[in-house]
Scaffold this motif. Structure first.
Motif, PDB file in Angstrom:
ATOM      1  N   SER A 201       0.846  -1.192   0.000  1.00 32.67           N
ATOM      2  CA  SER A 201       0.000   0.000   0.000  1.00 32.67           C
ATOM      3  C   SER A 201       0.879   1.238   0.000  1.00 32.67           C
ATOM      4  O   SER A 201       1.872   1.309   0.736  1.00 32.67           O
ATOM      5  N   VAL A 202       0.515   2.201  -0.809  1.00 29.93           N
ATOM      6  CA  VAL A 202       1.271   3.445  -0.936  1.00 29.93           C
ATOM      7  C   VAL A 202       0.368   4.604  -0.547  1.00 29.93           C
ATOM      8  O   VAL A 202      -0.736   4.754  -1.080  1.00 29.93           O
ATOM      9  N   PHE A 203       0.840   5.432   0.387  1.00 26.94           N
ATOM     10  CA  PHE A 203       0.107   6.609   0.833  1.00 26.94           C
ATOM     11  C   PHE A 203       0.880   7.854   0.414  1.00 26.94           C
ATOM     12  O   PHE A 203       2.051   8.000   0.762  1.00 26.94           O
ATOM     13  N   ARG A 204       0.216   8.753  -0.307  1.00 31.18           N
ATOM     14  CA  ARG A 204       0.838  10.009  -0.714  1.00 31.18           C
ATOM     15  C   ARG A 204       0.246  11.210   0.017  1.00 31.18           C
ATOM     16  O   ARG A 204       0.792  12.300  -0.067  1.00 31.18           O
ATOM     17  N   LEU A 246       5.212  10.440   1.866  1.00 32.90           N
ATOM     18  CA  LEU A 246       5.196   9.111   1.254  1.00 32.90           C
ATOM     19  C   LEU A 246       5.355   8.076   2.361  1.00 32.90           C
ATOM     20  O   LEU A 246       6.275   8.150   3.176  1.00 32.90           O
ATOM     21  N   ALA A 247       4.432   7.119   2.387  1.00 35.29           N
ATOM     22  CA  ALA A 247       4.535   5.991   3.311  1.00 35.29           C
ATOM     23  C   ALA A 247       4.098   4.735   2.583  1.00 35.29           C
ATOM     24  O   ALA A 247       3.197   4.777   1.727  1.00 35.29           O
ATOM     25  N   THR A 248       4.721   3.614   2.910  1.00 38.23           N
ATOM     26  CA  THR A 248       4.343   2.330   2.318  1.00 38.23           C
ATOM     27  C   THR A 248       4.379   1.254   3.399  1.00 38.23           C
ATOM     28  O   THR A 248       5.136   1.339   4.359  1.00 38.23           O
ATOM     29  N   VAL A 249       3.545   0.242   3.222  1.00 37.53           N
ATOM     30  CA  VAL A 249       3.578  -0.938   4.087  1.00 37.53           C
ATOM     31  C   VAL A 249       3.094  -2.120   3.261  1.00 37.53           C
ATOM     32  O   VAL A 249       2.218  -1.984   2.400  1.00 37.53           O
TER      33      VAL A 249
END
Length: 258
Positions: A201-204, A246-249
């Motif tokens: 999952s990518v959060f912008r 930017l965050a990813t998990v």
């Protein structure tokens, strides 16, 4: 700690789960889970840790009126909500129960799913053993679980990111690395594991990420636990709120066959 645009109080748990289910991130991986589960008409399907019943009607549609869907959750409030939401669906039966000791006979089900549940249970291996017991030969379990040690948040001070992720994995989530462990644990319980699908999952957008990750709430806990000091927390949150975000998990979808 300076003021922040992020949430500072924990939302109601049912409201939070509804919010998560409605997010673009969740809708995408839930559809992949449903595809992997491959429910057929007439089958008995278990939704283990069904929460407020978010996915029960979808599973019932796949099983058709000739099948059955059993939702199990250990939280009475979740069971009440799920029963209310599916009261008009005769295919669905919602039960209060514990994944470690399912009140079901051996070989009672054709399909089972867990969605972000095993990260919270006391003993994932015991829970998987119970699922193995209640599945018929040839039955299928599909699990979707995050690996919180894969959480990456961009920040100019990489040490703060490491501290945040370490706190989350060490102190906040009971089984934080369960995503990577699923295939091994399922194999130990006698399952064959033909498929492992990583979904990142990518959060912008910081505020959208906060609604799922609880950025400030977790940061406050990290300060109390000694992972951040107040100045570091202020600096961390200020950049997340106002800088490019930017965050990813990574969540692992794992198919296990009985």
């Amino acid at each position: 700690m300076t003021s922040s645009p992020f949430e500072t109080t924990r939302p109601d748990q049912i409201a939070y789960l509804d919010r998560l289910a409605a997010s673009e991130v969740a809708r995408a991986y839930k559809q992949r889970m449903l595809d992997l589960l491959d429910v057929r008409a007439g089958q008995t399907v278990l939704d283990l840790g069904c929460g407020p019943g978010t996915d029960l009607d979808t599973l019932a549609e796949a099983a058709t009126t000739t099948g059955s869907v059993i939702g199990v959750d250990r939280d009475p409030a979740m069971v009440d909500a799920a029963r209310a939401r599916t009261a008009d669906n005769p295919v669905v039966d919602v039960r209060l129960g514990d994944l470690h000791d399912l009140a079901l006979p051996d070989r009672a089900a054709d399909r089972a799913r867990t969605d972000r549940v095993l990260q919270h249970v006391d003993d994932p291996l015991q829970a998987l053993g119970e699922v193995r017991r209640v599945l018929r030969p040839g039955g299928r379990l599909v699990m979707g679980e995050p690996d919180w040690e894969t959480l990456t948040i961009d920040h100019p001070d990489r040490e703060l990111t490491r501290a945040y992720t370490r706190h989350l994995a060490d102190e906040v989530v009971r089984n934080a690395a369960i995503g990577r462990q699923l295939a091994r644990l399922a194999t130990q319980c006698g399952f064959a594991v033909p498929t492992v699908v990583p979904v990142t999952s990518v959060f912008r957008d910081a505020r959208a990420a906060d609604r799922i990750l609880g950025l400030e709430r977790t940061t406050r806990r990290a300060v109390a636990a000694g992972y951040f000091d107040e100045e570091q927390a202020d600096r961390w949150l200020a950049h997340l709120a106002h800088g490019p975000f930017l965050a990813t998990v990574t969540c692992y979808l794992v198919v296990a066959e009985a």
